[in-house]
Scaffold this motif. Structure first.
Motif, PDB file in Angstrom:
ATOM      1  N   LEU A  32     -14.146 -11.681  -9.463  1.00 28.82           N
ATOM      2  CA  LEU A  32     -14.590 -11.853  -8.077  1.00 28.82           C
ATOM      3  C   LEU A  32     -13.392 -12.329  -7.263  1.00 28.82           C
ATOM      4  N   ARG A  33     -12.697 -11.409  -6.667  1.00 33.06           N
ATOM      5  CA  ARG A  33     -11.507 -11.741  -5.900  1.00 33.06           C
ATOM      6  C   ARG A  33     -11.417 -10.831  -4.690  1.00 33.06           C
ATOM      7  N   GLU A  34     -10.575 -11.235  -3.749  1.00 28.04           N
ATOM      8  CA  GLU A  34     -10.340 -10.424  -2.569  1.00 28.04           C
ATOM      9  C   GLU A  34      -9.428  -9.244  -2.900  1.00 28.04           C
ATOM     10  N   ASN A  35      -9.571  -8.186  -2.136  1.00 29.91           N
ATOM     11  CA  ASN A  35      -8.726  -7.006  -2.277  1.00 29.91           C
ATOM     12  C   ASN A  35      -8.070  -6.716  -0.932  1.00 29.91           C
ATOM     13  N   GLN A  36      -6.773  -6.498  -0.969  1.00 31.73           N
ATOM     14  CA  GLN A  36      -6.039  -6.227   0.259  1.00 31.73           C
ATOM     15  C   GLN A  36      -6.101  -4.748   0.604  1.00 31.73           C
ATOM     16  N   ILE A  37      -6.352  -4.469   1.867  1.00 29.39           N
ATOM     17  CA  ILE A  37      -6.408  -3.092   2.353  1.00 29.39           C
ATOM     18  C   ILE A  37      -5.476  -2.973   3.557  1.00 29.39           C
ATOM     19  N   VAL A  38      -4.943  -1.785   3.769  1.00 28.27           N
ATOM     20  CA  VAL A  38      -3.947  -1.581   4.810  1.00 28.27           C
ATOM     21  C   VAL A  38      -4.091  -0.175   5.378  1.00 28.27           C
ATOM     22  N   GLY A  39      -3.680  -0.018   6.621  1.00 29.57           N
ATOM     23  CA  GLY A  39      -3.736   1.286   7.266  1.00 29.57           C
ATOM     24  C   GLY A  39      -2.707   1.381   8.380  1.00 29.57           C
ATOM     25  N   TYR A  40      -2.412   2.611   8.782  1.00 30.68           N
ATOM     26  CA  TYR A  40      -1.461   2.886   9.863  1.00 30.68           C
ATOM     27  C   TYR A  40      -2.230   3.504  11.024  1.00 30.68           C
ATOM     28  N   GLY A  41      -1.999   2.951  12.236  1.00 33.22           N
ATOM     29  CA  GLY A  41      -2.737   3.458  13.383  1.00 33.22           C
ATOM     30  C   GLY A  41      -1.953   3.322  14.668  1.00 33.22           C
ATOM     31  N   LEU A  42      -2.624   3.619  15.768  1.00 33.14           N
ATOM     32  CA  LEU A  42      -2.029   3.557  17.100  1.00 33.14           C
ATOM     33  C   LEU A  42      -2.849   2.634  17.986  1.00 33.14           C
ATOM     34  N   VAL A  43      -2.131   1.828  18.764  1.00 36.49           N
ATOM     35  CA  VAL A  43      -2.755   1.004  19.797  1.00 36.49           C
ATOM     36  C   VAL A  43      -2.442   1.641  21.144  1.00 36.49           C
ATOM     37  N   ILE A  44      -3.462   1.929  21.923  1.00 38.51           N
ATOM     38  CA  ILE A  44      -3.298   2.598  23.207  1.00 38.51           C
ATOM     39  C   ILE A  44      -3.722   1.651  24.325  1.00 38.51           C
ATOM     40  N   GLY A  45      -3.449   2.079  25.565  1.00 39.37           N
ATOM     41  CA  GLY A  45      -3.875   1.306  26.721  1.00 39.37           C
ATOM     42  C   GLY A  45      -2.945   0.167  27.085  1.00 39.37           C
TER      43      GLY A  45
END
Length: 376
Positions: A32-45
């Protein structure tokens, strides 16, 4: 003042180390542990504070790919067969490429929301006022576990002109509260585990034995059975009784209190002048003296003025004054029977943190410091 604060911190640390703590605060459930997740995206505005597309070509490529996936043509189509289509040169400063990170809790289910952190990749100056476009978040296995989208909350700011800038915090990083929607649950459940394994956060033989004795002592009166046995100095295996659920069982075990044991250790950080001395640190009887040699060099140029009606010239004659002063020091006898006496002896010498660090390292070299010294 420094000596008083150091003594206060050490005495508070020693008092807290002697207090009993709950098992759930010093041990975790294996699996029972945390799992790291990651992603690449764009910030607009963004209000002109985004990436410069010439300096961040990956931002321009990502923007073109996103628009083409939405059916928007961003290429210059030509009718000539000899000239292939060329991409349009984009000039926007309202877009920034970012990395999105989050920690996936072990008990979170599909459809629940969690916070995410957004950090700039390019040369954007601020993410204030931006909105993250839908971004997939993947774990180490490559599967998508969540999707993030929403307005970015930035605590820092940076404003200025040509001659002066004022900034506070980090405006190129922010958070999106409840910005990610969980799409997939992490495999594994308490009901699927045949044995429950406790893993100590700070492995120690004495601490593991005390946890084992506390659990078996409680289980002997509660379940009339011995349910815990040690695997090594880091893990303790629990055999759950059949007539109780795993959640209630772990809740009862986690509330048991033990007194964890800590190794004799001295942690030194020379950059910040921090010294942390463990409760069980002992010093064999030694005599210590510590003095400081101060050398001061002062430049006092003197103007040499020629006599009246002479052919001489006014010149500046250098004059250097060198002073050497070695402050007197006293010899003190240190014998660390307990932490309080050790701190009292160090304070009697009247040292700054840099002097305490030098003395502790010298005592360790002399073989009188009965502890591990960790230099950060």
């Amino acid at each position: 003042m420094t000596r008083v604060l150091l003594a206060l911190i050490l005495l508070v640390s020693a008092a807290s180390a002697q207090a009993a703590v709950r098992i759930k605060d010093i041990a975790d459930i294996k699996g029972l542990r945390e799992n790291q997740i990651v992603g690449y995206g764009l910030v607009i505005g963004l209000n002109g504070t985004g990436d410069t597309l010439r300096n961040a070509p990956f931002t321009e490529q990502s923007l073109q790919s996103m628009l083409e996936n939405m059916g928007i043509n961003v290429r210059n189509e030509t009718t000539s067969t000899n000239n292939p289509p060329r991409p349009t040169t984009l000039r926007t400063r309202n877009v920034a490429a970012v990395m999105v990170t989050a920690d996936l809790q072990p008990s979170i289910g599909a459809g629940e929301r969690m916070d995410v952190t957004v950090s700039s990749l390019g040369d954007a100056t601020s993410l204030l006022g931006g909105t993250l476009v839908m971004t997939s978040l993947r774990a180490a296995d490559g599967a998508v576990y969540a999707v993030a989208q929403g307005a970015v909350t930035v605590a820092g700011y940076s404003v200025g002109g040509q001659a002066q800038n004022v900034s506070q915090g980090t405006p190129t990083a922010g958070r999106i509260p409840n910005g990610a929607l969980v799409e997939r649950e992490v495999q594994g459940s308490l009901h699927e585990m045949e044995f429950l394994v406790l893993e100590l956060k700070n492995p120690d033989f004495v601490t593991a034995t005390r946890i084992l004795d506390a659990i078996n002592r409680y289980a002997g009166g509660r379940y009339r059975a011995q349910i815990a046995f040690e695997r090594d100095y880091r893990t303790i295996v629990l055999s759950k009784p059949r007539h109780i659920g795993p959640v209630r069982f772990l809740a009862e075990i986690g509330e048991l209190t033990v007194e964890p044991d800590t190794p004799a250790r001295v942690v030194i950080n020379e950059r910040t002048g921090t010294v942390v001395i463990g409760r069980d640190v002992r010093i064999s009887t030694v005599a210590v003296t510590h003095g400081n040699l101060t050398v001061r060099v002062t430049e006092m140029p003197v103007v040499s003025q020629p006599a009246p009606f002479s052919q001489g010239k006014t010149v500046v004659v250098p004059q250097t004054i060198v002073e050497a002063n070695e402050a007197g020091s006293q010899v003190a006898i240190l014998s660390g029977v307990d932490l309080q006496r050790l701190v009292r002896g160090l304070n009697q010498i009247g040292l700054k943190p840099s002097g305490i660090i030098a003395i502790l390292q010298a005592i360790k070299t002399a073989g009188a410091l009965q502890a591990d010294v960790i230099v950060q």
